[in-house]
Design a protein around this motif. Structure first.
Motif, PDB file in Angstrom:
ATOM      1  N   UNK A   1      -8.487  13.596 -16.181  1.00 34.37           N
ATOM      2  CA  UNK A   1      -7.356  13.080 -15.416  1.00 34.37           C
ATOM      3  C   UNK A   1      -7.820  12.137 -14.314  1.00 34.37           C
ATOM      4  N   UNK A   2      -8.929  12.457 -13.680  1.00 28.83           N
ATOM      5  CA  UNK A   2      -9.472  11.561 -12.649  1.00 28.83           C
ATOM      6  C   UNK A   2      -9.881  10.224 -13.255  1.00 28.83           C
ATOM      7  N   UNK A   3     -10.484  10.273 -14.434  1.00 31.95           N
ATOM      8  CA  UNK A   3     -10.899   9.041 -15.104  1.00 31.95           C
ATOM      9  C   UNK A   3      -9.685   8.195 -15.474  1.00 31.95           C
ATOM     10  N   UNK A   4      -8.660   8.823 -16.020  1.00 36.69           N
ATOM     11  CA  UNK A   4      -7.471   8.086 -16.424  1.00 36.69           C
ATOM     12  C   UNK A   4      -6.762   7.462 -15.223  1.00 36.69           C
ATOM     13  N   UNK A   5      -6.771   8.150 -14.085  1.00 37.63           N
ATOM     14  CA  UNK A   5      -6.194   7.569 -12.873  1.00 37.63           C
ATOM     15  C   UNK A   5      -6.933   6.294 -12.470  1.00 37.63           C
TER      16      UNK A   5
ATOM     17  N   UNK B   1      -2.805   6.165  -5.565  1.00 32.91           N
ATOM     18  CA  UNK B   1      -3.479   6.556  -4.325  1.00 32.91           C
ATOM     19  C   UNK B   1      -2.761   7.690  -3.602  1.00 32.91           C
ATOM     20  N   UNK B   2      -1.522   7.991  -3.986  1.00 31.92           N
ATOM     21  CA  UNK B   2      -0.794   9.101  -3.362  1.00 31.92           C
ATOM     22  C   UNK B   2      -1.217  10.456  -3.924  1.00 31.92           C
ATOM     23  N   UNK B   3      -1.966  10.441  -5.015  1.00 28.64           N
ATOM     24  CA  UNK B   3      -2.474  11.697  -5.584  1.00 28.64           C
ATOM     25  C   UNK B   3      -3.655  12.164  -4.743  1.00 28.64           C
TER      26      UNK B   3
ATOM     27  N   UNK C   1       0.846  -1.191   0.000  1.00 27.97           N
ATOM     28  CA  UNK C   1       0.000   0.000   0.000  1.00 27.97           C
ATOM     29  C   UNK C   1       0.878   1.235   0.000  1.00 27.97           C
ATOM     30  N   UNK C   2       0.283   2.365  -0.366  1.00 28.05           N
ATOM     31  CA  UNK C   2       1.029   3.614  -0.345  1.00 28.05           C
ATOM     32  C   UNK C   2       1.520   3.935   1.057  1.00 28.05           C
ATOM     33  N   UNK C   3       0.654   3.768   2.040  1.00 28.28           N
ATOM     34  CA  UNK C   3       1.050   4.065   3.427  1.00 28.28           C
ATOM     35  C   UNK C   3       2.225   3.209   3.860  1.00 28.28           C
TER      36      UNK C   3
ATOM     37  N   UNK D   1       2.164  15.589  -9.662  1.00 28.39           N
ATOM     38  CA  UNK D   1       2.022  16.513  -8.541  1.00 28.39           C
ATOM     39  C   UNK D   1       0.955  15.970  -7.601  1.00 28.39           C
ATOM     40  N   UNK D   2       1.374  15.450  -6.442  1.00 24.48           N
ATOM     41  CA  UNK D   2       0.429  14.807  -5.520  1.00 24.48           C
ATOM     42  C   UNK D   2      -0.763  15.694  -5.181  1.00 24.48           C
ATOM     43  N   UNK D   3      -0.492  16.956  -4.899  1.00 19.04           N
ATOM     44  CA  UNK D   3      -1.539  17.837  -4.380  1.00 19.04           C
ATOM     45  C   UNK D   3      -2.136  18.756  -5.446  1.00 19.04           C
ATOM     46  N   UNK D   4      -1.737  18.561  -6.687  1.00 13.38           N
ATOM     47  CA  UNK D   4      -2.212  19.428  -7.754  1.00 13.38           C
ATOM     48  C   UNK D   4      -3.659  19.147  -8.152  1.00 13.38           C
TER      49      UNK D   4
END
Length: 268
Positions: A135-139, A193-195, A73-75, A126-129
């Motif tokens: 872009x959400x769909x592609x993720x 998941x880090x985005x 996991x990312x965490x 960019x994690x917080x961008x």
């Protein structure tokens, strides 16, 4: 290939690392998803020769840090990096992260803003961008699309998508082939998941952004320039390089990295 002859036991995995030691300021390299420490080999050698302490490692489930007995996991990956930093007693290291490693580096700084001297992000989003609807769909579709690629073909497909030079592609295919498809998909999902968009967030320490001019991975080609403008940070675009410019154009990346590290000296 660096000799990662040191070991650190983590929950479910023993990770391999190399710590050059010494009294120089520490620089921690964090490689990308599915590859290993070799991608930073030329930069790490140059930084070591500049009288700095360098730490290279293979993250959990990558390279020499296998087998891995727990879920990825990312965490967990972020906590692994924190454990390594603590175990080695690193005081305000500079973080140099590529792709997944760059996302992890951003997360580390966000969790402990005063714990690091600077951050270098190489071809990572960019994690917080901000993210638009496409872009959400592609993720969301990234991992399912990768799951459709046959396991035997995945290393070569990923290597071709990541680099433009034959030498880089050959080494990346070697690295990708070490990670079973099931684990690679979990690692990729960790990257996604880090985005975590946070429009008011600013990186509180010196920041350098590096990307290959031929990188077409995700939204990196558009997100990095926007990020640089948002932060007032330097963005260096590496000519004739893809998603892994450290191997496509190692000399140009090394030059930019050393220049940035030298610029930090008055701050210490």
């Amino acid at each position: 290939m660096a000799n990662l002859d040191q070991r650190l036991s983590l929950d479910g995995c023993t990770v391999a690392y190399n710590d050059s030691g010494g009294t120089g300021h520490p620089v921690l390299f964090l490689h990308g998803a599915g590859v290993d420490h070799v991608m930073f080999e030329e930069q790490a050698e140059a930084v070591s020769h500049s009288a700095r302490r360098i730490i290279e490692w293979d993250m959990r489930a990558h390279g020499l840090s296998r087998p891995n007995a727990i879920g990825i996991t990312a965490d967990q990956l972020v906590e692994d990096a924190e454990t390594l930093i603590s175990a080695l007693g690193l005081s305000q290291p500079v973080l140099v992260g590529h792709s997944l490693g760059g996302n992890i580096a951003q997360a580390l700084v966000r969790r402990k803003p005063t714990g690091y001297a600077a951050i270098v992000v190489v071809d990572a989003t960019w994690n917080t961008g901000p993210l638009n609807s496409m872009e959400r769909l592609l993720l969301r579709l990234a991992a399912p699309m990768l799951a459709l690629i046959p396991a035997r073909s995945l290393p070569s497909v990923m290597a071709k998508a990541s680099a433009v030079t034959r030498r880089a592609r050959l080494d990346l295919a070697r690295a990708f082939a070490q990670v079973p498809k099931r684990e690679f998909l979990a690692i990729w999902q960790s990257t996604v998941s880090l985005v975590d968009p946070a429009p008011d967030y600013r990186v509180p320490i010196p920041l350098l952004l590096l990307r290959g001019d031929r990188d077409r991975t995700g939204n990196i080609a558009t997100a990095m320039p926007a990020w640089a403008k948002h932060e007032g940070a330097q963005e260096v675009v590496i000519p004739d390089a893809g998603h892994v410019p450290t191997q496509d154009a190692p000399e140009a990346v090394t030059k930019a990295l050393l220049h940035f590290l030298d610029s930090l000296e008055p701050r210490r």
